[in-house]
Scaffold this active site. Structure first.
Site, PDB file in Angstrom:
ATOM      1  CD  GLU A 156      -9.128   4.238 -13.517  1.00 52.95           C
ATOM      2  OE1 GLU A 156      -8.995   4.935 -14.453  1.00 52.95           O
ATOM      3  OE2 GLU A 156      -9.998   3.553 -13.086  1.00 52.95           O
ATOM      4  CD  GLU A 261     -12.919   0.298  -9.605  1.00 56.56           C
ATOM      5  OE1 GLU A 261     -12.895   0.223 -10.773  1.00 56.56           O
ATOM      6  OE2 GLU A 261     -12.611   1.474  -9.065  1.00 56.56           O
TER       7      GLU A 261
HETATM    8  O1  G3I Z   1     -25.829   9.077 -16.213  1.00 54.08           O
HETATM    9  C1  G3I Z   1     -25.635   9.060 -17.752  1.00 54.08           C
HETATM   10  C2  G3I Z   1     -26.948   9.229 -18.420  1.00 54.08           C
HETATM   11  O2  G3I Z   1     -27.872  10.229 -17.979  1.00 54.08           O
HETATM   12  C3  G3I Z   1     -27.021   9.038 -20.001  1.00 54.08           C
HETATM   13  O3  G3I Z   1     -28.225   8.959 -20.435  1.00 54.08           O
HETATM   14  C4  G3I Z   1     -26.151   7.800 -20.200  1.00 54.08           C
HETATM   15  C5  G3I Z   1     -26.276   7.458 -21.455  1.00 54.08           C
HETATM   16  O4  G3I Z   1     -25.011   8.165 -22.214  1.00 54.08           O
HETATM   17  O5  G3I Z   1     -24.793   7.818 -19.473  1.00 54.08           O
HETATM   18  C6  G3I Z   1     -24.986   7.859 -18.121  1.00 54.08           C
HETATM   19  O6  G3I Z   1     -23.631   7.940 -17.913  1.00 54.08           O
HETATM   20  C7  G3I Z   1     -22.950   6.699 -17.743  1.00 54.08           C
HETATM   21  C8  G3I Z   1     -22.563   6.494 -16.234  1.00 54.08           C
HETATM   22  O7  G3I Z   1     -21.661   5.190 -16.442  1.00 54.08           O
HETATM   23  C9  G3I Z   1     -23.812   6.157 -15.457  1.00 54.08           C
HETATM   24  O8  G3I Z   1     -24.424   5.049 -15.991  1.00 54.08           O
HETATM   25  C10 G3I Z   1     -21.714   7.022 -18.749  1.00 54.08           C
HETATM   26  O9  G3I Z   1     -22.190   7.061 -19.993  1.00 54.08           O
HETATM   27  C11 G3I Z   1     -21.005   5.798 -18.619  1.00 54.08           C
HETATM   28  O10 G3I Z   1     -19.584   5.893 -19.237  1.00 54.08           O
HETATM   29  C12 G3I Z   1     -20.317   5.440 -17.363  1.00 54.08           C
HETATM   30  O11 G3I Z   1     -19.708   4.264 -17.118  1.00 54.08           O
HETATM   31  C13 G3I Z   1     -18.921   4.031 -15.903  1.00 54.08           C
HETATM   32  C14 G3I Z   1     -17.459   4.098 -16.010  1.00 54.08           C
HETATM   33  O12 G3I Z   1     -16.850   3.923 -14.622  1.00 54.08           O
HETATM   34  C15 G3I Z   1     -16.945   5.390 -16.370  1.00 54.08           C
HETATM   35  O13 G3I Z   1     -16.841   6.321 -15.694  1.00 54.08           O
HETATM   36  C16 G3I Z   1     -19.354   2.505 -15.536  1.00 54.08           C
HETATM   37  O14 G3I Z   1     -20.720   2.467 -15.110  1.00 54.08           O
HETATM   38  C17 G3I Z   1     -18.538   2.194 -14.295  1.00 54.08           C
HETATM   39  O15 G3I Z   1     -18.814   0.931 -13.722  1.00 54.08           O
HETATM   40  C18 G3I Z   1     -17.045   2.557 -14.366  1.00 54.08           C
HETATM   41  O16 G3I Z   1     -16.406   2.366 -13.355  1.00 54.08           O
HETATM   42  C19 G3I Z   1     -14.830   2.438 -13.248  1.00 54.08           C
HETATM   43  C20 G3I Z   1     -14.504   2.986 -12.016  1.00 54.08           C
HETATM   44  O17 G3I Z   1     -15.334   4.100 -11.581  1.00 54.08           O
HETATM   45  C21 G3I Z   1     -13.000   3.410 -11.895  1.00 54.08           C
HETATM   46  N1  G3I Z   1     -12.204   2.159 -12.402  1.00 54.08           N
HETATM   47  C22 G3I Z   1     -12.590   1.634 -13.610  1.00 54.08           C
HETATM   48  C23 G3I Z   1     -14.035   1.062 -13.581  1.00 54.08           C
HETATM   49  C24 G3I Z   1     -14.433   0.689 -14.932  1.00 54.08           C
HETATM   50  O18 G3I Z   1     -14.317   1.629 -15.923  1.00 54.08           O
END
Ligand code: G3I
Length: 371
Positions: A156, A261
């Protein structure tokens, strides 16, 4: 007479066994003739703790990718301190289940600790950030050498209008950060495939910018094997002619095209919403969450038609596409239940909240079987 009845019996058994084999065929048995087909796994699943998900993986998929645990933050939370435990569990899972593994992702402006971009109270210099990118990429790619088929090296970096995203990587290094990351990955593992990954890749200005970037890397002798079109789509976006034009354009750049994705968002969203930029968020309103008790028949039909139109595109472009990867196993696993509006009930994947295969899966298989 005996010989004829015996021959008919043998033929009937043949037909029955082939039809039962067909009935048992999963996505990987049929679509796998053309490209890798898989899904992202959350940490619970990649640790082998979601048996119902594993049954789907075993039946339908031959490739997986980590939804989160191989991103910069989870792997290097503090400078020089790597934590590969969760990702090593995923590697073991792929070995146990005979799966290819895609690494996601080495350099991304999201889920990356601030230390990457800081030097004391101020911003990191060009030299320091270059060194940090090289150290992170080298350590991670080296650690997974021989275990990962290919890496989303940069994720991205381009905006909808074709400009570079003003991420800290770009603000400090300009577009050079992309070449730095790709070169470091190739030096760490000369055999691993290297990809650029992004969303909204149907948009002509973004498509052209990515093609320019790919061509520039190739002209400079930098290895890039593939372009990932994330494909976080809706019922009516993107327009499939734009989507197909992008597949053709990326293939014409001399790289593999990957659908990395894939999910289909069926919920209404605020007008300003678009793409997959994780920093978008809107306040919950019931009107944005209309299907808490299940999808109405007309939406169910529209959704199935959308899935089939997407896989018809992949069938038409099956010789350009090397991987189709869903962004989740069953509907309740999807990030789209919580983004861009928290607390919703979405239906974006091929398996429902009871891990049941949706009827469209058999229709997708039949499509690729040429029926
Ligand atoms: O691991 C922490 C946990 O310790 C904590 O208690 C919890 C509550 O805040 O958060 C957890 O981390 C979360 C993580 O997912 C794992 O579950 C983050 O807050 C959350 O923002 C993160 O979201 C991910 C998102 O990327 C942001 O990076 C989504 O699961 C994931 O599906 C999404 O995937 C992305 C691709 O990597 C790139 N393309 C876009 C796609 C959608 O955003």
């Amino acid at each position: 007479m005996y010989r004829w009845s015996r021959l008919i019996l043998i033929l009937l058994c043949g037909i029955l066994s082939s039809s039962s084999a067909e009935a048992r065929s999963g996505l990987k048995d049929v679509l796998g003739r053309y490209f890798l087909i898989g899904s992202c796994l959350n940490h619970h699943q990649s640790a082998g703790r979601d048996e119902r998900a594993t049954r789907i993986v075993d039946r339908h998929f031959n490739v997986v990718v980590a939804e989160n645990i191989m991103k910069p933050g989870p792997l290097e939370p503090r400078e020089g301190e790597f934590d590969f435990r969760a990702a090593d569990e995923l590697v073991a899972y792929t070995r146990q289940h005979g799966l290819a593994l895609t690494g996601h992702c080495l350099i991304w402006h999201s889920q990356i600790p601030d230390w990457f971009f800081r030097d004391g109270e101020g911003p990191a210099s060009r030299e320091l950030l270059t060194e940090r990118i090289r150290r992170h990429v080298t350590a991670v790619v080296t650690h997974f050498k021989g275990k990962v088929k290919g890496w989303d090296v940069v994720n991205e970096a381009i905006e909808w209008d074709g400009s570079y995203r003003r991420s800290p990587f770009y603000n400090i290094l300009g577009e050079d950060f992309i070449e730095i990351a790709f070169r470091a990955a190739h030096e760490a593992d000369p055999d691993v495939e290297l990809y650029y990954n992004d969303y909204s890749m149907d948009i002509p200005a973004k498509r052209q910018a990515v093609c320019r970037m790919v061509r520039r890397l190739k002209e400079r002798g930098v290895r890039i094997d593939g372009v990932g079109m994330q494909s976080h789509v809706g019922l009516v976006y993107p327009r499939l002619n734009d989507y197909e034009a992008s597949i053709d354009s990326f293939a014409a750049c001399g790289v593999k095209v990957m659908i990395t994705e894939l999910d289909v968002n069926v919920l209404p969203n605020p007008d300003q919403f678009g793409g997959a930029a994780i920093d978008q968020s809107y306040e919950y309103r019931q009107k944005w969450n209309p299907y808490t008790e299940g999808l109405p028949a007309d939406v169910e039909k529209q959704l199935e038609e959308r899935w089939l139109s997407l896989f018809e595109v992949y069938y038409r472009h099956r010789h350009q596409i090397s991987r189709v990867n869903l962004w989740g196993i069953a509907d309740h696993h999807s990030w789209l239940n919580g983004w861009p509006i928290p607390g919703r009930t979405n239906y974006p994947l091929l398996f429902d909240r009871e891990y049941r295969e949706k009827p469209v899966v058999k229709k997708i298989i039949a499509l690729f079987r040429g029926q």
